[in-house]
Design a protein around this motif. Sequence first.
Motif, PDB file in Angstrom:
ATOM      1  N   LEU A 103      -7.105   9.102  15.592  1.00 45.66           N
ATOM      2  CA  LEU A 103      -6.610   8.032  14.717  1.00 45.66           C
ATOM      3  C   LEU A 103      -5.891   8.615  13.510  1.00 45.66           C
ATOM      4  O   LEU A 103      -6.416   9.494  12.827  1.00 45.66           O
ATOM      5  CB  LEU A 103      -7.761   7.156  14.214  1.00 45.66           C
ATOM      6  CG  LEU A 103      -8.309   6.101  15.173  1.00 45.66           C
ATOM      7  CD1 LEU A 103      -9.380   5.279  14.464  1.00 45.66           C
ATOM      8  CD2 LEU A 103      -7.214   5.191  15.708  1.00 45.66           C
ATOM      9  N   LEU A 104      -4.700   8.131  13.231  1.00 40.03           N
ATOM     10  CA  LEU A 104      -3.951   8.603  12.061  1.00 40.03           C
ATOM     11  C   LEU A 104      -4.634   8.132  10.776  1.00 40.03           C
ATOM     12  O   LEU A 104      -5.392   7.155  10.780  1.00 40.03           O
ATOM     13  CB  LEU A 104      -2.510   8.098  12.154  1.00 40.03           C
ATOM     14  CG  LEU A 104      -1.703   8.765  13.276  1.00 40.03           C
ATOM     15  CD1 LEU A 104      -0.405   8.012  13.559  1.00 40.03           C
ATOM     16  CD2 LEU A 104      -1.407  10.219  12.937  1.00 40.03           C
ATOM     17  N   PRO A 105      -4.362   8.832   9.653  1.00 38.32           N
ATOM     18  CA  PRO A 105      -5.089   8.534   8.401  1.00 38.32           C
ATOM     19  C   PRO A 105      -4.907   7.102   7.887  1.00 38.32           C
ATOM     20  O   PRO A 105      -5.763   6.588   7.177  1.00 38.32           O
ATOM     21  CB  PRO A 105      -4.478   9.532   7.397  1.00 38.32           C
ATOM     22  CG  PRO A 105      -3.845  10.596   8.214  1.00 38.32           C
ATOM     23  CD  PRO A 105      -3.457   9.972   9.514  1.00 38.32           C
ATOM     24  N   ASN A 106      -3.789   6.450   8.246  1.00 42.15           N
ATOM     25  CA  ASN A 106      -3.575   5.098   7.719  1.00 42.15           C
ATOM     26  C   ASN A 106      -4.302   4.012   8.524  1.00 42.15           C
ATOM     27  O   ASN A 106      -4.390   2.869   8.068  1.00 42.15           O
ATOM     28  CB  ASN A 106      -2.065   4.795   7.661  1.00 42.15           C
ATOM     29  CG  ASN A 106      -1.374   4.945   9.019  1.00 42.15           C
ATOM     30  OD1 ASN A 106      -2.026   5.017  10.048  1.00 42.15           O
ATOM     31  ND2 ASN A 106      -0.046   5.000   9.001  1.00 42.15           N
TER      32      ASN A 106
ATOM     33  N   GLN B 208       0.842  -1.206   0.000  1.00 40.70           N
ATOM     34  CA  GLN B 208       0.000   0.000   0.000  1.00 40.70           C
ATOM     35  C   GLN B 208       0.870   1.246   0.000  1.00 40.70           C
ATOM     36  O   GLN B 208       1.891   1.302   0.677  1.00 40.70           O
ATOM     37  CB  GLN B 208      -0.846   0.075   1.266  1.00 40.70           C
ATOM     38  CG  GLN B 208      -1.989  -0.883   1.375  1.00 40.70           C
ATOM     39  CD  GLN B 208      -2.899  -0.526   2.565  1.00 40.70           C
ATOM     40  OE1 GLN B 208      -3.152   0.659   2.859  1.00 40.70           O
ATOM     41  NE2 GLN B 208      -3.384  -1.560   3.235  1.00 40.70           N
ATOM     42  N   SER B 209       0.396   2.255  -0.738  1.00 40.25           N
ATOM     43  CA  SER B 209       0.997   3.580  -0.603  1.00 40.25           C
ATOM     44  C   SER B 209      -0.098   4.620  -0.839  1.00 40.25           C
ATOM     45  O   SER B 209      -1.155   4.299  -1.366  1.00 40.25           O
ATOM     46  CB  SER B 209       2.138   3.766  -1.599  1.00 40.25           C
ATOM     47  OG  SER B 209       1.662   3.578  -2.918  1.00 40.25           O
ATOM     48  N   MET B 210       0.164   5.841  -0.407  1.00 41.53           N
ATOM     49  CA  MET B 210      -0.819   6.910  -0.589  1.00 41.53           C
ATOM     50  C   MET B 210      -0.206   7.946  -1.529  1.00 41.53           C
ATOM     51  O   MET B 210       0.640   8.745  -1.120  1.00 41.53           O
ATOM     52  CB  MET B 210      -1.164   7.538   0.757  1.00 41.53           C
ATOM     53  CG  MET B 210      -2.221   8.633   0.673  1.00 41.53           C
ATOM     54  SD  MET B 210      -3.838   8.064   0.101  1.00 41.53           S
ATOM     55  CE  MET B 210      -4.685   7.854   1.672  1.00 41.53           C
ATOM     56  N   PRO B 211      -0.625   7.929  -2.806  1.00 43.35           N
ATOM     57  CA  PRO B 211      -0.036   8.897  -3.747  1.00 43.35           C
ATOM     58  C   PRO B 211      -0.405  10.326  -3.349  1.00 43.35           C
ATOM     59  O   PRO B 211      -1.462  10.548  -2.746  1.00 43.35           O
ATOM     60  CB  PRO B 211      -0.681   8.528  -5.087  1.00 43.35           C
ATOM     61  CG  PRO B 211      -1.249   7.140  -4.893  1.00 43.35           C
ATOM     62  CD  PRO B 211      -1.603   7.053  -3.438  1.00 43.35           C
ATOM     63  N   PRO B 212       0.452  11.287  -3.672  1.00 49.52           N
ATOM     64  CA  PRO B 212       0.148  12.684  -3.325  1.00 49.52           C
ATOM     65  C   PRO B 212      -1.206  13.103  -3.885  1.00 49.52           C
ATOM     66  O   PRO B 212      -1.501  12.842  -5.054  1.00 49.52           O
ATOM     67  CB  PRO B 212       1.274  13.475  -4.015  1.00 49.52           C
ATOM     68  CG  PRO B 212       2.350  12.473  -4.309  1.00 49.52           C
ATOM     69  CD  PRO B 212       1.697  11.140  -4.422  1.00 49.52           C
TER      70      PRO B 212
ATOM     71  N   PRO C 129       8.834   1.699  10.575  1.00 48.65           N
ATOM     72  CA  PRO C 129       8.803   0.923   9.328  1.00 48.65           C
ATOM     73  C   PRO C 129       8.424  -0.529   9.606  1.00 48.65           C
ATOM     74  O   PRO C 129       8.813  -1.092  10.614  1.00 48.65           O
ATOM     75  CB  PRO C 129      10.260   0.984   8.833  1.00 48.65           C
ATOM     76  CG  PRO C 129      10.984   1.939   9.700  1.00 48.65           C
ATOM     77  CD  PRO C 129      10.195   2.106  10.951  1.00 48.65           C
ATOM     78  N   PHE C 130       7.691  -1.134   8.675  1.00 46.77           N
ATOM     79  CA  PHE C 130       7.268  -2.526   8.866  1.00 46.77           C
ATOM     80  C   PHE C 130       7.440  -3.261   7.523  1.00 46.77           C
ATOM     81  O   PHE C 130       8.536  -3.714   7.202  1.00 46.77           O
ATOM     82  CB  PHE C 130       5.829  -2.539   9.412  1.00 46.77           C
ATOM     83  CG  PHE C 130       5.236  -3.886   9.635  1.00 46.77           C
ATOM     84  CD1 PHE C 130       6.006  -4.932  10.143  1.00 46.77           C
ATOM     85  CD2 PHE C 130       3.892  -4.141   9.354  1.00 46.77           C
ATOM     86  CE1 PHE C 130       5.442  -6.181  10.349  1.00 46.77           C
ATOM     87  CE2 PHE C 130       3.325  -5.383   9.569  1.00 46.77           C
ATOM     88  CZ  PHE C 130       4.095  -6.406  10.055  1.00 46.77           C
TER      89      PHE C 130
ATOM     90  N   GLN D 203       6.789   2.876   3.005  1.00 49.11           N
ATOM     91  CA  GLN D 203       7.256   3.408   4.291  1.00 49.11           C
ATOM     92  C   GLN D 203       6.554   4.710   4.664  1.00 49.11           C
ATOM     93  O   GLN D 203       6.121   4.891   5.806  1.00 49.11           O
ATOM     94  CB  GLN D 203       8.769   3.619   4.219  1.00 49.11           C
ATOM     95  CG  GLN D 203       9.409   4.021   5.551  1.00 49.11           C
ATOM     96  CD  GLN D 203      10.932   4.143   5.464  1.00 49.11           C
ATOM     97  OE1 GLN D 203      11.542   3.846   4.438  1.00 49.11           O
ATOM     98  NE2 GLN D 203      11.554   4.576   6.551  1.00 49.11           N
ATOM     99  N   ALA D 204       6.428   5.606   3.688  1.00 45.94           N
ATOM    100  CA  ALA D 204       5.839   6.915   3.988  1.00 45.94           C
ATOM    101  C   ALA D 204       4.397   6.789   4.466  1.00 45.94           C
ATOM    102  O   ALA D 204       3.932   7.562   5.299  1.00 45.94           O
ATOM    103  CB  ALA D 204       5.910   7.809   2.750  1.00 45.94           C
ATOM    104  N   TRP D 205       3.697   5.801   3.963  1.00 47.32           N
ATOM    105  CA  TRP D 205       2.267   5.611   4.292  1.00 47.32           C
ATOM    106  C   TRP D 205       2.075   4.810   5.580  1.00 47.32           C
ATOM    107  O   TRP D 205       1.175   5.066   6.356  1.00 47.32           O
ATOM    108  CB  TRP D 205       1.578   4.954   3.097  1.00 47.32           C
ATOM    109  CG  TRP D 205       0.141   4.518   3.263  1.00 47.32           C
ATOM    110  CD1 TRP D 205      -0.358   3.281   2.972  1.00 47.32           C
ATOM    111  CD2 TRP D 205      -0.993   5.293   3.705  1.00 47.32           C
ATOM    112  NE1 TRP D 205      -1.705   3.232   3.224  1.00 47.32           N
ATOM    113  CE2 TRP D 205      -2.132   4.461   3.676  1.00 47.32           C
ATOM    114  CE3 TRP D 205      -1.149   6.611   4.139  1.00 47.32           C
ATOM    115  CZ2 TRP D 205      -3.396   4.879   4.051  1.00 47.32           C
ATOM    116  CZ3 TRP D 205      -2.426   7.037   4.524  1.00 47.32           C
ATOM    117  CH2 TRP D 205      -3.522   6.179   4.471  1.00 47.32           C
TER     118      TRP D 205
END
Lengths: 438, 438
Positions: free
Chosen positions: B152-155, A183-187, A253-254, A244-246
């Motif tokens: 709660l954080l957005p993720n 998963q990632s959250m695009p800008p 980090p996981f 990582q950013a998301w």
Amino acid sequence: MSSAAQPWLQIDETHDPALTSWVAAANDPATDFPVQNLPFGRFRTATNPAPRLGVAIGDQVLDLERAGLVEPGSDLNALMARGPALRRTLRLTLSRGLRAGSPKQADWAAALVPMAAAELLLPCRVGDYTDFYIGIHHATRVGRLFRPDNPLLPNYKWVPIGYHGRASSLIASGQGFRRPNGQSMPPGATEPRFGPCQRLDHELELGILIGSGNALGEPIPVDQAEDHVFGLTLFNDWSARDVQAWEYQPLGPFLSKNFASTLSPWVVTLEALAPFRQPFTRPEGDPAPLPYLDSKQQRASGAIDIGLEVHLQTAEMAGRGQAPARIARSNFASAAYWTIAQLVAHHTVGGCNLQPGDLFGSGTLSGPGEGEGGSMLELTEGGKRALELPGGETRTFLQDGDTVILKARCERAGARAIGFGECRGTVLPAPGMAISAV
Amino acid sequence: MSSAAQPWLQIDETHDPALTSWVAAANDPATDFPVQNLPFGRFRTATNPAPRLGVAIGDQVLDLERAGLVEPGSDLNALMARGPALRRTLRLTLSRGLRAGSPKQADWAAALVPMAAAELLLPCRVGDYTDFYIGIHHATRVGRLFRPDNPLLPNYKWVPIGYHGRASSLIASGQGFRRPNGQSMPPGATEPRFGPCQRLDHELELGILIGSGNALGEPIPVDQAEDHVFGLTLFNDWSARDVQAWEYQPLGPFLSKNFASTLSPWVVTLEALAPFRQPFTRPEGDPAPLPYLDSKQQRASGAIDIGLEVHLQTAEMAGRGQAPARIARSNFASAAYWTIAQLVAHHTVGGCNLQPGDLFGSGTLSGPGEGEGGSMLELTEGGKRALELPGGETRTFLQDGDTVILKARCERAGARAIGFGECRGTVLPAPGMAISAV
């Protein structure tokens, strides 16, 4: 504590730069493995697939079982558990036996395996792996991407920042690994995307392998800490920056770090590194370490001068026979804000127990300058400025087929240069995800 | 996937609430270990100090070696690696042999060890331990302490948040552990203090133990995820809140969590939990999980109804023979925002490999109401409101000599109630720190 009680700091006959070996390639000035190095590892061969212990010498591996130096079936963890005195004795035996003119030559020549014919394995069983973050130029440069005015967090100069990593996905140098899905959250997006990582990165680190451990609840004082360190390797902590950013708030980090981490095969011992010690200093004006992290001995010789390099070879480059290109260089001594002994003392100060073979990653060891970033994130300013490669290709982050090679070498006037070999990994395409219909 | 392919969901003769055992105490309605439970563990005795496998039945342990059910020297990891089919067969054998009237009674009676005479050990070797954060009421309550308007954080509703923990410092129920020393930054201070943790806390969690693993680079789809789960335990992830607050940016908890984590001895299998399954639903208006985390089967029966309790006994209470006081209760099904299968699918989606015996902590499983906080941090609103204990003592955080006991029990109409036993740990004083003069 005097250096007499710290045998790994002593320069002895094994460090004599004039020594040569009866293994010819060990006398090549360019080799990483002269008779002054003698790093330990584990290997097997097509004709003898049982993993066994070896020592690198020139372009050969000395099979320690075959040479009668360890019991059959020995692993490195057992040797690690025994502590520095036995390790130093074994080093002396190896040095004398591998020197030019040694009477052991007749026996031991039969125990040599060409390194090119050996599969080099993970050097030991790693029970727990901790990744630190001691590269202050890396922390500053990465912090600046997020907080231009205040790149270093308030705890950085007080706490050797670290987190627990995943031991099961440690892989040996030379193994490929699949690009992770995640998963990632695009800008600007309102929902996360799922798919292959789009910001895959390497991290130039050193691995620190623990020798003898400590009991739960019994901290290791900083002045005894190096007694518990076996040696150093190269280490590449592959990272999925978009994942990582998301995911990283609030617990760190996981999945962005646990899909693969590559360890180099040869463990360079503290003894081999003795000629490359230097004083450890903090920049003028920085706070002194708290007492549990401070020590005269560390200030006198806690730093180690190890030159580091990152090389990249794309699939296209490999296809046309083009050598890997060096994309970064730095040095452990100038990159690290904490010494190895400080990491051991900090890790155990609350009572946490270390075990033989446990791994510490140093964190990314970048220099402060241009071309000194130990990750693509730094070299490309977060993907904003593409890196140009020989042959016209460019990279922001790693693409499938890219091979990253880490190297390290210690060079100093009056000492024989030694190296770490290489830590190599290739990015393979992400697996297709057969998501079941729901 | 139909439940026929998921044997651990099937109700069979082993679940019949009318079954009784020839072990008398197993028929006590209050026991955690009736013949319908049959959890696995490891134990030893003063007269036979070799660790061996056992099954809890009433107030006894059935020695599986002595009963001829496993080879001498077997560990639970080997059984875990074999997967659910063998586990279910063994459960059936155990159920039939321990039932009232079984012809096995004559043989197996000699294989019983009174639980009070057994030292209960960690149930298996844990290679890697991951701690999740799926207790949404915990995450909300803790988040509110820091961000009142946006706890709660957005993720949180997209990513099963987790981080890697320290495996070496896992300890068995009943063991004491020393309060950690560490750095913290007191409010208003300009330099950190060093000393014994001043905000020591427990965390009410379930432990999830992995059965068969997966190869590196080969994710486990959510619909196959439960196939890789062996069973559940209680888990107390002791936490140093003051250390955590200072150290955790930007890479997560480290020393604040790695000084000790207590695992209960008995692993309750997925089969034993079958009668307590229930539909898994998300609150109206919450986003649907991404496809790799979504599944019909999980929505139908992914939740497990497990009642949870925390009890506290201070040294003073113990001294006057006063029983531990219950300080919190909650329920796994209502506390957890993600199912166990979703945790397995998420953990492996980037390719990370799981191994038999790996441990997942659920994260703190708090309920939403008063008296439902699974940590002191929640029960005392971050230390602002002291908890009153029977006998007049109060607590904000844990003091030396305090014993925390976690309990869990599944009760449902039409099923025989089963329990998890207890997960018990006592806080010992911090070690003195002999800091060498520098």
